[in-house]
Design a protein around this motif. Structure first.
Motif, PDB file in Angstrom:
ATOM      1  N   ALA A   1       0.851  -1.117   0.162  1.00  0.00           N
ATOM      2  CA  ALA A   1       0.070   0.125   0.113  1.00  0.00           C
ATOM      3  C   ALA A   1       1.028   1.059  -0.147  1.00  0.00           C
ATOM      4  CB  ALA A   1      -1.079   0.066   1.080  1.00  0.00           C
ATOM      5  N   PRO A   2       0.470   2.245  -0.675  1.00  0.00           N
ATOM      6  CA  PRO A   2       1.356   3.550  -0.658  1.00  0.00           C
ATOM      7  C   PRO A   2       1.506   4.097   0.554  1.00  0.00           C
ATOM      8  CG  PRO A   2      -0.753   3.915  -1.832  1.00  0.00           C
ATOM      9  CD  PRO A   2      -0.730   2.339  -1.536  1.00  0.00           C
ATOM     10  N   ALA A   3       2.708   4.495   0.972  1.00  0.00           N
ATOM     11  CA  ALA A   3       3.198   5.069   2.297  1.00  0.00           C
ATOM     12  C   ALA A   3       2.320   6.280   2.573  1.00  0.00           C
ATOM     13  CB  ALA A   3       4.531   5.744   2.287  1.00  0.00           C
ATOM     14  N   GLY A   4       1.915   6.325   3.894  1.00  0.00           N
ATOM     15  CA  GLY A   4       1.244   7.324   4.369  1.00  0.00           C
ATOM     16  C   GLY A   4      -0.334   6.901   4.519  1.00  0.00           C
ATOM     17  N   THR A   5      -0.653   5.880   4.236  1.00  0.00           N
ATOM     18  CA  THR A   5      -2.143   5.324   4.357  1.00  0.00           C
ATOM     19  C   THR A   5      -2.492   5.081   5.783  1.00  0.00           C
ATOM     20  OG1 THR A   5      -1.553   3.022   4.134  1.00  0.00           O
ATOM     21  CG2 THR A   5      -1.820   4.048   1.985  1.00  0.00           C
ATOM     22  N   ALA A   6      -3.872   5.077   5.711  1.00  0.00           N
ATOM     23  CA  ALA A   6      -4.367   4.967   7.295  1.00  0.00           C
ATOM     24  C   ALA A   6      -4.067   3.776   7.871  1.00  0.00           C
ATOM     25  CB  ALA A   6      -6.030   5.014   7.149  1.00  0.00           C
ATOM     26  N   THR A   7      -3.890   2.808   6.973  1.00  0.00           N
ATOM     27  CA  THR A   7      -3.246   1.489   7.725  1.00  0.00           C
ATOM     28  C   THR A   7      -1.736   1.443   8.245  1.00  0.00           C
ATOM     29  OG1 THR A   7      -4.831   0.182   6.156  1.00  0.00           O
ATOM     30  CG2 THR A   7      -3.026  -1.185   7.333  1.00  0.00           C
ATOM     31  N   THR A   8      -0.907   1.958   7.596  1.00  0.00           N
ATOM     32  CA  THR A   8       0.305   2.273   7.990  1.00  0.00           C
ATOM     33  C   THR A   8       0.410   3.297   9.059  1.00  0.00           C
ATOM     34  OG1 THR A   8       1.081   2.104   5.553  1.00  0.00           O
ATOM     35  CG2 THR A   8       2.577   3.084   7.104  1.00  0.00           C
ATOM     36  N   LYS A   9      -0.108   4.146   9.321  1.00  0.00           N
ATOM     37  CA  LYS A   9      -0.285   5.156  10.375  1.00  0.00           C
ATOM     38  C   LYS A   9      -1.043   4.172  11.394  1.00  0.00           C
ATOM     39  CE  LYS A   9      -0.465   9.368   7.661  1.00  0.00           C
ATOM     40  NZ  LYS A   9      -1.359  10.490   7.316  1.00  0.00           N
TER      41      LYS A   9
ATOM     42  N   THR B   1      -0.859   1.158  12.180  1.00  0.00           N
ATOM     43  CA  THR B   1       0.272   0.133  12.547  1.00  0.00           C
ATOM     44  C   THR B   1       1.309   0.750  13.201  1.00  0.00           C
ATOM     45  OG1 THR B   1      -0.229  -1.191  10.653  1.00  0.00           O
ATOM     46  CG2 THR B   1       1.705  -1.634  11.647  1.00  0.00           C
ATOM     47  N   LYS B   2       1.769   1.740  12.788  1.00  0.00           N
ATOM     48  CA  LYS B   2       2.889   2.486  13.725  1.00  0.00           C
ATOM     49  C   LYS B   2       2.478   3.170  15.016  1.00  0.00           C
ATOM     50  CE  LYS B   2       5.768   4.311   9.521  1.00  0.00           C
ATOM     51  NZ  LYS B   2       6.003   5.227   8.929  1.00  0.00           N
ATOM     52  N   LYS B   3       1.207   3.357  14.950  1.00  0.00           N
ATOM     53  CA  LYS B   3       0.694   4.068  16.349  1.00  0.00           C
ATOM     54  C   LYS B   3       0.339   3.020  17.256  1.00  0.00           C
ATOM     55  CE  LYS B   3      -3.000   6.833  18.412  1.00  0.00           C
ATOM     56  NZ  LYS B   3      -2.659   6.088  19.902  1.00  0.00           N
ATOM     57  N   THR B   4      -0.183   1.773  16.773  1.00  0.00           N
ATOM     58  CA  THR B   4      -0.221   0.776  17.731  1.00  0.00           C
ATOM     59  C   THR B   4       1.105  -0.022  17.987  1.00  0.00           C
ATOM     60  OG1 THR B   4      -2.265  -0.153  16.282  1.00  0.00           O
ATOM     61  CG2 THR B   4      -1.286  -1.769  17.623  1.00  0.00           C
ATOM     62  N   LEU B   5       1.826  -0.084  17.568  1.00  0.00           N
ATOM     63  CA  LEU B   5       3.456  -0.572  17.414  1.00  0.00           C
ATOM     64  C   LEU B   5       4.004   0.436  18.919  1.00  0.00           C
ATOM     65  CD1 LEU B   5       5.691  -2.524  17.331  1.00  0.00           C
ATOM     66  CD2 LEU B   5       6.610  -1.134  15.402  1.00  0.00           C
ATOM     67  N   GLY B   6       3.741   1.617  18.476  1.00  0.00           N
ATOM     68  CA  GLY B   6       4.467   2.469  19.339  1.00  0.00           C
ATOM     69  C   GLY B   6       3.557   2.555  20.661  1.00  0.00           C
ATOM     70  N   ASP B   7       2.227   2.268  20.570  1.00  0.00           N
ATOM     71  CA  ASP B   7       1.519   2.392  21.899  1.00  0.00           C
ATOM     72  C   ASP B   7       1.941   1.053  22.695  1.00  0.00           C
ATOM     73  OD1 ASP B   7       0.411   4.463  21.438  1.00  0.00           O
ATOM     74  OD2 ASP B   7      -1.541   3.755  20.877  1.00  0.00           O
TER      75      ASP B   7
END
Length: 124
Positions: free
Chosen positions: A15-23, A25-31
């Protein structure tokens, strides 16, 4: 009939970078990471800090420095206008605040040297 207006997924393409799924995933991993660190710190933090202070004082000071404000400005010029007694009072105040962080041998006086008033004697 297939909808030709919607983009089609192609096998092997991301999926293109910056998609809702990518964001998300990063937020979930960070949390998740922060939650794990928080739990570990609550369980072991104080003991680890004490061990680092005792075994690696240089690393301990780096940690202290990292939590201090970056724009901490200290001016020493005003100390020249203070009397020796006022400087001693300020040192005693600092020792009261910092006391829990230092190792004082049993029976050691809270102040030593010039801070305790044992500096060089002057002729009046």
């Amino acid at each position: 009939m297939a909808d030709r207006t919607a983009p089609r997924a192609r096998p092997g393409r991301k999926a293109p970078a910056g998609t809702a799924t990518t964001k998300r995933t990063k937020k979930t991993l960070g949390d998740d990471f922060l939650n794990a660190m928080r739990a570990d710190f609550r369980a072991h933090g104080a003991g680890v800090i004490a061990a680092v202070r005792a075994d690696k004082p240089d690393q301990y000071l780096k940690i202290v420095q990292s939590v201090l404000p970056k724009d901490l400005h200290v001016s020493l010029d005003h100390l020249e206008t203070l009397s020796d007694d006022e400087i001693r009072r300020r040192i005693r105040g600092l020792e009261a605040v910092l006391g829990p962080f230092g190792d004082q041998p049993d029976g050691a006086p809270p102040l030593s040297g010039a801070a305790a008033g044992a500096g060089p004697k002057t002729q009046d």
